[in-house]
Design a protein around this motif. Structure first.
Motif, PDB file in Angstrom:
ATOM      1  N   VAL A   1      12.751  -3.526  -7.180  1.00 12.56           N
ATOM      2  CA  VAL A   1      11.355  -3.449  -7.641  1.00 12.56           C
ATOM      3  C   VAL A   1      10.577  -4.651  -7.102  1.00 12.56           C
ATOM      4  O   VAL A   1       9.453  -4.515  -6.633  1.00 12.56           O
ATOM      5  CB  VAL A   1      11.292  -3.418  -9.185  1.00 12.56           C
ATOM      6  CG1 VAL A   1       9.841  -3.408  -9.652  1.00 12.56           C
ATOM      7  CG2 VAL A   1      12.019  -2.194  -9.719  1.00 12.56           C
ATOM      8  N   ARG A   2      11.224  -5.819  -7.149  1.00 11.26           N
ATOM      9  CA  ARG A   2      10.590  -7.041  -6.639  1.00 11.26           C
ATOM     10  C   ARG A   2      10.244  -6.924  -5.167  1.00 11.26           C
ATOM     11  O   ARG A   2       9.253  -7.456  -4.704  1.00 11.26           O
ATOM     12  CB  ARG A   2      11.550  -8.227  -6.798  1.00 11.26           C
ATOM     13  CG  ARG A   2      11.515  -8.913  -8.125  1.00 11.26           C
ATOM     14  CD  ARG A   2      12.010 -10.339  -7.991  1.00 11.26           C
ATOM     15  NE  ARG A   2      13.328 -10.459  -7.387  1.00 11.26           N
ATOM     16  CZ  ARG A   2      14.462 -10.416  -8.065  1.00 11.26           C
ATOM     17  NH1 ARG A   2      14.445 -10.250  -9.367  1.00 11.26           N
ATOM     18  NH2 ARG A   2      15.621 -10.533  -7.440  1.00 11.26           N
ATOM     19  N   SER A   3      11.089  -6.215  -4.422  1.00  5.57           N
ATOM     20  CA  SER A   3      10.934  -6.197  -2.971  1.00  5.57           C
ATOM     21  C   SER A   3       9.808  -5.267  -2.508  1.00  5.57           C
ATOM     22  O   SER A   3       9.324  -5.396  -1.396  1.00  5.57           O
ATOM     23  CB  SER A   3      12.254  -5.774  -2.321  1.00  5.57           C
ATOM     24  OG  SER A   3      12.497  -4.425  -2.634  1.00  5.57           O
ATOM     25  N   ILE A   4       9.389  -4.332  -3.382  1.00  5.79           N
ATOM     26  CA  ILE A   4       8.358  -3.375  -2.950  1.00  5.79           C
ATOM     27  C   ILE A   4       7.078  -4.083  -2.492  1.00  5.79           C
ATOM     28  O   ILE A   4       6.613  -3.856  -1.380  1.00  5.79           O
ATOM     29  CB  ILE A   4       8.072  -2.320  -4.047  1.00  5.79           C
ATOM     30  CG1 ILE A   4       9.330  -1.473  -4.292  1.00  5.79           C
ATOM     31  CG2 ILE A   4       6.899  -1.415  -3.647  1.00  5.79           C
ATOM     32  CD1 ILE A   4       9.227  -0.560  -5.500  1.00  5.79           C
ATOM     33  N   PRO A   5       6.465  -4.948  -3.315  1.00  2.00           N
ATOM     34  CA  PRO A   5       5.216  -5.566  -2.844  1.00  2.00           C
ATOM     35  C   PRO A   5       5.447  -6.775  -1.947  1.00  2.00           C
ATOM     36  O   PRO A   5       4.478  -7.391  -1.490  1.00  2.00           O
ATOM     37  CB  PRO A   5       4.525  -6.006  -4.139  1.00  2.00           C
ATOM     38  CG  PRO A   5       5.583  -6.081  -5.167  1.00  2.00           C
ATOM     39  CD  PRO A   5       6.793  -5.350  -4.681  1.00  2.00           C
ATOM     40  N   TYR A   6       6.708  -7.087  -1.666  1.00  2.00           N
ATOM     41  CA  TYR A   6       6.985  -8.349  -0.978  1.00  2.00           C
ATOM     42  C   TYR A   6       6.373  -8.402   0.426  1.00  2.00           C
ATOM     43  O   TYR A   6       5.716  -9.376   0.795  1.00  2.00           O
ATOM     44  CB  TYR A   6       8.501  -8.603  -0.917  1.00  2.00           C
ATOM     45  CG  TYR A   6       8.828  -9.905  -0.220  1.00  2.00           C
ATOM     46  CD1 TYR A   6       8.672 -11.115  -0.900  1.00  2.00           C
ATOM     47  CD2 TYR A   6       9.254  -9.929   1.098  1.00  2.00           C
ATOM     48  CE1 TYR A   6       8.928 -12.310  -0.272  1.00  2.00           C
ATOM     49  CE2 TYR A   6       9.514 -11.136   1.732  1.00  2.00           C
ATOM     50  CZ  TYR A   6       9.357 -12.317   1.046  1.00  2.00           C
ATOM     51  OH  TYR A   6       9.606 -13.495   1.667  1.00  2.00           O
ATOM     52  N   ALA A   7       6.576  -7.337   1.211  1.00  3.63           N
ATOM     53  CA  ALA A   7       6.096  -7.340   2.595  1.00  3.63           C
ATOM     54  C   ALA A   7       4.574  -7.482   2.634  1.00  3.63           C
ATOM     55  O   ALA A   7       4.027  -8.244   3.443  1.00  3.63           O
ATOM     56  CB  ALA A   7       6.518  -6.046   3.294  1.00  3.63           C
ATOM     57  N   TYR A   8       3.925  -6.759   1.740  1.00  3.70           N
ATOM     58  CA  TYR A   8       2.457  -6.825   1.645  1.00  3.70           C
ATOM     59  C   TYR A   8       1.993  -8.261   1.391  1.00  3.70           C
ATOM     60  O   TYR A   8       1.137  -8.800   2.098  1.00  3.70           O
ATOM     61  CB  TYR A   8       1.986  -5.907   0.513  1.00  3.70           C
ATOM     62  CG  TYR A   8       0.524  -6.030   0.205  1.00  3.70           C
ATOM     63  CD1 TYR A   8      -0.412  -5.316   0.929  1.00  3.70           C
ATOM     64  CD2 TYR A   8       0.063  -6.891  -0.790  1.00  3.70           C
ATOM     65  CE1 TYR A   8      -1.762  -5.443   0.674  1.00  3.70           C
ATOM     66  CE2 TYR A   8      -1.283  -7.029  -1.055  1.00  3.70           C
ATOM     67  CZ  TYR A   8      -2.192  -6.299  -0.326  1.00  3.70           C
ATOM     68  OH  TYR A   8      -3.525  -6.436  -0.585  1.00  3.70           O
ATOM     69  N   ILE A   9       2.596  -8.873   0.363  1.00  2.97           N
ATOM     70  CA  ILE A   9       2.182 -10.224  -0.025  1.00  2.97           C
ATOM     71  C   ILE A   9       2.513 -11.221   1.086  1.00  2.97           C
ATOM     72  O   ILE A   9       1.714 -12.104   1.410  1.00  2.97           O
ATOM     73  CB  ILE A   9       2.864 -10.625  -1.359  1.00  2.97           C
ATOM     74  CG1 ILE A   9       2.259  -9.786  -2.495  1.00  2.97           C
ATOM     75  CG2 ILE A   9       2.703 -12.113  -1.642  1.00  2.97           C
ATOM     76  CD1 ILE A   9       3.008  -9.874  -3.798  1.00  2.97           C
ATOM     77  N   PHE A  10       3.673 -11.029   1.682  1.00  3.55           N
ATOM     78  CA  PHE A  10       4.099 -11.930   2.773  1.00  3.55           C
ATOM     79  C   PHE A  10       3.093 -11.889   3.921  1.00  3.55           C
ATOM     80  O   PHE A  10       2.672 -12.916   4.449  1.00  3.55           O
ATOM     81  CB  PHE A  10       5.490 -11.507   3.248  1.00  3.55           C
ATOM     82  CG  PHE A  10       6.048 -12.369   4.339  1.00  3.55           C
ATOM     83  CD1 PHE A  10       6.384 -13.696   4.085  1.00  3.55           C
ATOM     84  CD2 PHE A  10       6.245 -11.866   5.614  1.00  3.55           C
ATOM     85  CE1 PHE A  10       6.895 -14.495   5.086  1.00  3.55           C
ATOM     86  CE2 PHE A  10       6.755 -12.663   6.624  1.00  3.55           C
ATOM     87  CZ  PHE A  10       7.084 -13.981   6.357  1.00  3.55           C
TER      88      PHE A  10
END
Lengths: 270, 230
Positions: free
Chosen positions: B50-59
């Protein structure tokens, strides 16, 4: 066959033999460290059971397993005749199998924390009415009426609009007890309710707990207040290294303990 | 400097620019906050997937300049036939919508991380208290954790809003007449460079003071002072 319990306030032998809370063979490990090695305990209506033991004996862990704040590795929990549905979780510990059921159990099983855990962004009154409104569906007016009566009962009616940070530790703990009582719990679990308090504030909290015991409420109490435990309890359980080492009436456990470890503990706490 | 022309002609234009700046920033930080709530909650999850879903976007949005992101949207997207043929072209051909979209996406990433930090800073005992009273996971998130996290994250959020105000000056590069755009255009016409950049600076400062006041008022209303000393 055990005899039906006597209601502590009315002195009448209850017709219902269903225990309020029954725990069978509870185990809990943290990794390789086994903290609870099979604990069984039965609380009948009106029982006040104090759980004593040195630090690390598993008292708080045991209490926190009862409403699944910690997940036990084995065992059964029966509450008011209903068994808590558990399933094996990924980490190997038991987790609630039915989230509706565990939420209902928790709402009927009050828990008072060592560090109060009041919500600091809400007034004392809002702290108390939040759960009755959200969980029991009470109206604001309804919940407020109950809350004000409870605040008067624990002696901080004048603090209802104060924020937790403006209260002393003893007052915060009394507010936390009122918050728990607002849910009309069938059983209340106290996890070292006076351990975080200055010595002079301990009595005011103990007085509130004593009043609850006198009302005939069913309570489990983890504490280091030995003389208090002796006065209010119907039963004492002494835990040592994750096992029930000694169990009985206060007089029995305090004056004639049979186990060596319990003798030692009692003599060092006189 | 002719003061009469300044007050009659140039000051209204500068104020128009301030209006546009304020409009872009206000919409971006409010829309960003709304978009950031589910993202921040996901980022604070105990489940790695779940944590990894928005990770790329935020990165991506935190790791690259706002100006580059704006150019990618305004200049970059228009080179694709599919974009020009789609319904979105009505908006993407317009620099106003491009700027608004980019600023919103950019600030969302920052606000989501602010929110993640705030949610994780809520003391676990307070969450336990909510669960022990019978609240479900969703109820404790909605009624206890988010209101509590809002107060923890508010100072960082107000900081982000002021950073966005200043970062919004990049939109003049895509022909928008915000404070910066007006100052640049007017100073090119009048050769009064320093004067109009000072006027622009004063407008940014005035808005900053206004925003600071607004956030101080919100902090007061939310009784943030009651969280100190714990």
């Amino acid at each position: 066959m055990a005899q039906a319990p006597i209601n502590r306030t009315t002195g009448v032998r209850s017709l219902v033999t269903q225990p309020a809370l029954e725990i069978r063979n509870l185990h809990k490990s943290y990794g390789d460290l086994e903290v609870l090695k099979g604990i069984s305990l039965t609380a009948r209506d009106g029982d006040v059971i104090s759980i004593l033991g040195s630090s690390g004996s598993g008292k708080s862990t045991f209490l926190r397993c009862l409403n699944l704040l910690e997940n036990p590795n084995d065992g059964e929990i029966h509450f008011a005749g209903e068994q808590l549905k558990l399933k094996r979780g990924k980490g190997g510990a038991l987790v609630a199998a039915d989230s509706k059921q565990i939420n209902r159990f928790r709402s009927e099983m009050g828990f008072v924390f060592q560090n109060f855990n009041l919500w600091p962004h809400m007034s004392v009154l809002d702290n108390i009415i939040e759960a009755p409104r959200r969980v029991l569906g009470q109206s604001k007016a309804e919940a407020t009426e109950v809350a004000e009566a409870l605040l008067a009962k624990v002696g901080i009616a004048d603090k209802r609009h104060a924020f937790p940070n403006q209260l002393s530790g003893g007052q915060q703990q009394r507010a936390a007890i009122a918050r728990t009582l607002a849910m009309q719990p069938k059983v209340i679990l106290f996890d070292e309710p006076t351990s975080a308090l200055d010595p002079e504030m301990v009595q005011e909290v103990l007085n509130v707990i004593r009043a609850l015991a006198d009302e005939g409420r069913t309570m489990l109490l983890v504490t280091h207040e030995m003389s208090f435990a002796r006065q209010v309890s119907s039963e004492i359980v002494f835990l040592h290294q994750g096992r029930v080492e000694e169990q009985g009436t206060p007089d029995q456990v305090f004056d004639n303990p049979t186990s060596e470890r319990c003798k030692q503990f009692m003599s060092s706490h006189r | 400097m002719n003061w009469e022309t300044f007050f009659d002609k140039w000051l209204p234009k500068m104020l128009d620019g301030a209006g546009l700046t304020l409009e872009l920033v206000t919409i971006a930080v409010i829309a960003g906050l709304i978009l950031a709530i589910p993202m921040g909650i996901a980022r604070a999850s105990s489940k790695p997937w779940v944590r990894s879903i928005p990770y790329a976007y935020i990165f991506f949005f935190r790791g690259t300049p706002l100006l580059l992101q704006l150019f990618m949207v305004y200049y970059g997207l228009s080179q694709f036939e599919a974009v020009r043929q789609s319904w979105a072209w009505t908006y993407l051909r317009d620099p106003y919508w491009c700027a608004l979209l980019t600023m919103t996406l950019h600030t969302t990433a920052y606000i989501a991380e602010i929110l993640r930090g705030a949610i994780q800073s809520v003391p676990s005992g307070e969450v336990e208290a909510a669960r022990a009273l019978g609240m479900s996971r969703v109820q404790s998130m909605l009624y206890i954790v988010l209101p509590r996290a809002a107060r923890i994250g508010l100072p960082a959020y107000s900081n982000e809003v002021i950073l966005m105000l200043k970062a919004s000056a990049v939109v003049y590069t895509v022909t928008l007449l915000d404070i910066m755009g007006q100052a640049k255009t007017i100073s090119a016409r009048t050769y009064e460079n320093e004067f109009f950049y000072i006027v622009a600076a004063l407008l940014y400062l005035a808005i900053t003071i206004g925003l600071t006041r607004i956030f101080r008022f919100i902090e007061h209303k939310l009784r943030v002072d009651m969280l100190q000393g714990r």
